[in-house]
Design an enzyme around this catalytic site. Structure first.
Site, PDB file in Angstrom:
ATOM      1  N   GLY A 238       0.847  -1.189   0.000  1.00 54.31           N
ATOM      2  CA  GLY A 238       0.000   0.000   0.000  1.00 54.31           C
ATOM      3  C   GLY A 238       0.889   1.248   0.000  1.00 54.31           C
ATOM      4  O   GLY A 238       0.568   2.276   0.559  1.00 54.31           O
TER       5      GLY A 238
ATOM      6  N   ARG B 122      -1.818  -0.244  -7.539  1.00 54.64           N
ATOM      7  CA  ARG B 122      -1.803   0.763  -8.610  1.00 54.64           C
ATOM      8  C   ARG B 122      -0.397   0.912  -9.158  1.00 54.64           C
ATOM      9  O   ARG B 122       0.534   0.322  -8.627  1.00 54.64           O
ATOM     10  CB  ARG B 122      -2.236   2.117  -8.000  1.00 54.64           C
ATOM     11  CG  ARG B 122      -3.685   2.118  -7.508  1.00 54.64           C
ATOM     12  CD  ARG B 122      -3.958   3.316  -6.601  1.00 54.64           C
ATOM     13  NE  ARG B 122      -3.460   3.083  -5.230  1.00 54.64           N
ATOM     14  CZ  ARG B 122      -3.716   3.937  -4.232  1.00 54.64           C
ATOM     15  NH1 ARG B 122      -4.379   5.060  -4.461  1.00 54.64           N
ATOM     16  NH2 ARG B 122      -3.283   3.684  -3.004  1.00 54.64           N
TER      17      ARG B 122
ATOM     18  N   TYR C 222     -15.249   0.170   8.500  1.00 52.93           N
ATOM     19  CA  TYR C 222     -13.809   0.439   8.652  1.00 52.93           C
ATOM     20  C   TYR C 222     -13.408   0.258  10.119  1.00 52.93           C
ATOM     21  O   TYR C 222     -12.452  -0.448  10.435  1.00 52.93           O
ATOM     22  CB  TYR C 222     -13.540   1.858   8.188  1.00 52.93           C
ATOM     23  CG  TYR C 222     -12.178   2.408   8.459  1.00 52.93           C
ATOM     24  CD1 TYR C 222     -11.987   3.392   9.421  1.00 52.93           C
ATOM     25  CD2 TYR C 222     -11.065   1.970   7.742  1.00 52.93           C
ATOM     26  CE1 TYR C 222     -10.724   3.920   9.659  1.00 52.93           C
ATOM     27  CE2 TYR C 222      -9.806   2.504   7.977  1.00 52.93           C
ATOM     28  CZ  TYR C 222      -9.646   3.481   8.944  1.00 52.93           C
ATOM     29  OH  TYR C 222      -8.398   4.008   9.190  1.00 52.93           O
TER      30      TYR C 222
ATOM     31  N   ASP D 275       2.100  -1.947  -4.405  1.00 50.98           N
ATOM     32  CA  ASP D 275       0.709  -1.479  -4.344  1.00 50.98           C
ATOM     33  C   ASP D 275      -0.003  -2.078  -5.552  1.00 50.98           C
ATOM     34  O   ASP D 275       0.629  -2.607  -6.474  1.00 50.98           O
ATOM     35  CB  ASP D 275       0.667   0.074  -4.394  1.00 50.98           C
ATOM     36  CG  ASP D 275      -0.631   0.630  -3.820  1.00 50.98           C
ATOM     37  OD1 ASP D 275      -0.568   1.462  -2.893  1.00 50.98           O
ATOM     38  OD2 ASP D 275      -1.723   0.202  -4.268  1.00 50.98           O
TER      39      ASP D 275
ATOM     40  N   LYS E  92     -10.985  -2.533  11.864  1.00 42.64           N
ATOM     41  CA  LYS E  92      -9.795  -2.136  12.636  1.00 42.64           C
ATOM     42  C   LYS E  92      -9.863  -2.745  14.045  1.00 42.64           C
ATOM     43  O   LYS E  92      -8.866  -3.197  14.592  1.00 42.64           O
ATOM     44  CB  LYS E  92      -9.667  -0.620  12.710  1.00 42.64           C
ATOM     45  CG  LYS E  92      -9.275   0.027  11.372  1.00 42.64           C
ATOM     46  CD  LYS E  92      -7.932  -0.469  10.880  1.00 42.64           C
ATOM     47  CE  LYS E  92      -7.489   0.208   9.596  1.00 42.64           C
ATOM     48  NZ  LYS E  92      -6.216  -0.353   9.091  1.00 42.64           N
TER      49      LYS E  92
ATOM     50  N   ASP F 232      -0.994  -7.684  -5.476  1.00 43.35           N
ATOM     51  CA  ASP F 232      -2.326  -7.666  -4.854  1.00 43.35           C
ATOM     52  C   ASP F 232      -2.218  -8.422  -3.533  1.00 43.35           C
ATOM     53  O   ASP F 232      -2.096  -9.654  -3.527  1.00 43.35           O
ATOM     54  CB  ASP F 232      -3.356  -8.350  -5.781  1.00 43.35           C
ATOM     55  CG  ASP F 232      -4.739  -8.389  -5.122  1.00 43.35           C
ATOM     56  OD1 ASP F 232      -5.695  -8.833  -5.777  1.00 43.35           O
ATOM     57  OD2 ASP F 232      -4.842  -7.975  -3.946  1.00 43.35           O
ATOM     58  N   ILE F 233      -2.263  -7.730  -2.435  1.00 42.94           N
ATOM     59  CA  ILE F 233      -2.051  -8.318  -1.097  1.00 42.94           C
ATOM     60  C   ILE F 233      -3.179  -9.306  -0.767  1.00 42.94           C
ATOM     61  O   ILE F 233      -3.069 -10.123   0.142  1.00 42.94           O
ATOM     62  CB  ILE F 233      -1.924  -7.233  -0.010  1.00 42.94           C
ATOM     63  CG1 ILE F 233      -1.527  -7.848   1.337  1.00 42.94           C
ATOM     64  CG2 ILE F 233      -3.212  -6.411   0.101  1.00 42.94           C
ATOM     65  CD1 ILE F 233      -0.275  -8.677   1.356  1.00 42.94           C
TER      66      ILE F 233
ATOM     67  N   GLY G  53      -0.342   4.943  -1.124  1.00 35.71           N
ATOM     68  CA  GLY G  53      -1.431   5.627  -0.416  1.00 35.71           C
ATOM     69  C   GLY G  53      -0.937   6.855   0.341  1.00 35.71           C
ATOM     70  O   GLY G  53       0.253   7.185   0.308  1.00 35.71           O
ATOM     71  N   GLN G  54      -1.885   7.507   1.066  1.00 34.78           N
ATOM     72  CA  GLN G  54      -1.543   8.767   1.750  1.00 34.78           C
ATOM     73  C   GLN G  54      -0.398   8.568   2.739  1.00 34.78           C
ATOM     74  O   GLN G  54       0.539   9.354   2.789  1.00 34.78           O
ATOM     75  CB  GLN G  54      -2.785   9.298   2.499  1.00 34.78           C
ATOM     76  CG  GLN G  54      -2.529  10.618   3.201  1.00 34.78           C
ATOM     77  CD  GLN G  54      -3.611  11.007   4.201  1.00 34.78           C
ATOM     78  OE1 GLN G  54      -4.539  10.245   4.476  1.00 34.78           O
ATOM     79  NE2 GLN G  54      -3.461  12.188   4.775  1.00 34.78           N
TER      80      GLN G  54
HETATM   81  C1  VAH Z   1     -10.637   8.102   7.990  1.00 37.28           C
HETATM   82  N1  VAH Z   1      -8.464   9.213   7.840  1.00 37.28           N
HETATM   83  O1  VAH Z   1     -11.151   9.204   8.040  1.00 37.28           O
HETATM   84  C2  VAH Z   1      -9.135   8.004   8.273  1.00 37.28           C
HETATM   85  C3  VAH Z   1      -8.891   7.833   9.738  1.00 37.28           C
HETATM   86  C4  VAH Z   1      -9.469   8.623  12.033  1.00 37.28           C
HETATM   87  C5  VAH Z   1      -9.679   8.812  10.583  1.00 37.28           C
HETATM   88  O2  VAH Z   1      -9.117   6.533  10.117  1.00 37.28           O
HETATM   89  O3  VAH Z   1     -11.257   7.123   7.765  1.00 37.28           O
END
Ligand code: VAH
Length: 315
Positions: free
Chosen positions: A6, A34, A140, A32, A144, A50-51, A9-10
């Site tokens: 990755g 991409r 998300y 990554d 996590k 591709d992970i 990414g940012q």
């Molecule tokens: C998001 N930038 O907004 C991420 C992060 C705490 C925010 O996990 O999903």
């Protein structure tokens, strides 16, 4: 050798550049899905991968003598709500693939980012503790939270040295953010310079824990460099630098661009932001491995306004 998954990414771009500065470009393989991010070109080896494909990942680990993996591939909070099964699948399977290979090949160290998104509406809002109620309401956040439990499981059951940080919202200018709820704090600087105004998708008094990317990169490196016996948290460390609201960052920008105007049009991301803490207690990180942030809102604002333009990613 280190593998960054990755890497475009940012976080990935900046972490890859920092690791290459520290360990030499040839010792940090970037990968990554991409094509290679322009800022990574000619700074070290780049391997599209591709992970989600455990076998190709496993072969790459063996072929390049990988001993450390930084897994930054993920679908973030806002994008994840548009495709829950994909977000769950990518965020979980990528981690399980890395943990399994780390166990089988006895990899030296693994890094995997968590987020303040693991907290939910009934977690304490102010100075959210390291250990508390965690009922995340985004896919998300659920991924996590589950991922933190898997990291702890692989550490205690198989001895995998996996380390993790619950990043707050991260602000940067070098590479585009990945569809997060906190991304307003990046767009606002870009729009302030480009158009002199910004329409914010969160309400003016929405306080969220935030951090400037240089601090996040340094925290990651400091955690990974710390002696293993100092790491008391094997789920994921709370990490904090500052908290602010759209109103406050608008005022910080206006100190430098007096004509800047901000308006508000909350969208679906308001509900996500309202489920998260307003501030975080990162006492465990400070105690265990000496964490201390370097950037506050004013210092970040000066740096962002100075650097945007030339290096904003077109990607
Ligand atoms: C998001 N930038 O907004 C991420 C992060 C705490 C925010 O996990 O999903």
């Amino acid at each position: 050798k280190i593998l960054v998954v990755g890497a475009c990414g940012q976080i990935g771009v900046e972490l890859t550049l920092q690791l290459r500065k520290m360990y030499g470009g040839a010792n940090v393989i970037a990968s990554d899905l991409r094509e290679e991010h322009p800022m990574l070109k000619d700074t070290g080896p780049y391997i599209p991968m591709d992970i989600m494909n455990k076998e190709t990942f496993h072969v790459l680990v063996l072929r390049y003598n990988i001993t450390q993996v930084y897994l930054l591939a993920a679908i973030l909070s806002a994008t994840g709500e548009k495709n829950p099964p994909l977000a769950w699948n990518l965020n979980m399977q990528s981690l399980l693939n890395v943990l399994e290979v780390a166990k089988e090949e006895k990899l030296h160290k693994i890094y995997w980012p968590s987020s303040i998104a693991v907290f939910g509406p009934n977690s304490p809002k102010q100075q959210t503790p390291q250990h508390t109620i965690m009922e995340p309401t985004t896919v998300y956040g659920v991924s996590k939270l589950a991922g933190e439990r898997w990291c702890e499981y692989y550490h205690h059951r198989y001895g995998v040295d996996v380390r993790s940080l619950r990043y707050p919202g991260l602000i940067s200018y070098k590479s585009a953010p990945g569809g997060g709820t906190t991304d307003y704090a990046i767009e606002i600087y870009q729009d302030a310079l480009r158009e002199g105004k910004y329409e914010c998708f969160l309400k003016e008094d929405t306080y969220l824990p935030m951090m400037y990317m240089p601090d996040a990169i340094r925290a990651t490196i400091e955690l990974m460099e710390a002696d293993a016996n100092r790491i008391s948290v094997r789920s994921s460390y709370n990490l904090s630098a500052m908290s602010f609201s759209p109103k406050e960052i608008g005022e910080a920008i206006r100190k430098h661009l007096p004509a800047f105007a901000i308006s508000y049009a909350p969208d679906f991301r308001q509900k996500i932001a309202d489920s998260w803490p307003s501030s975080i207690d990162d006492g465990a990180a400070r105690e265990d491995w000496g964490w201390a942030p370097g950037y506050d809102l004013e210092r970040m604002t000066v740096d962002m306004l100075k650097n945007i333009g030339g290096s904003t990613s077109g990607a």
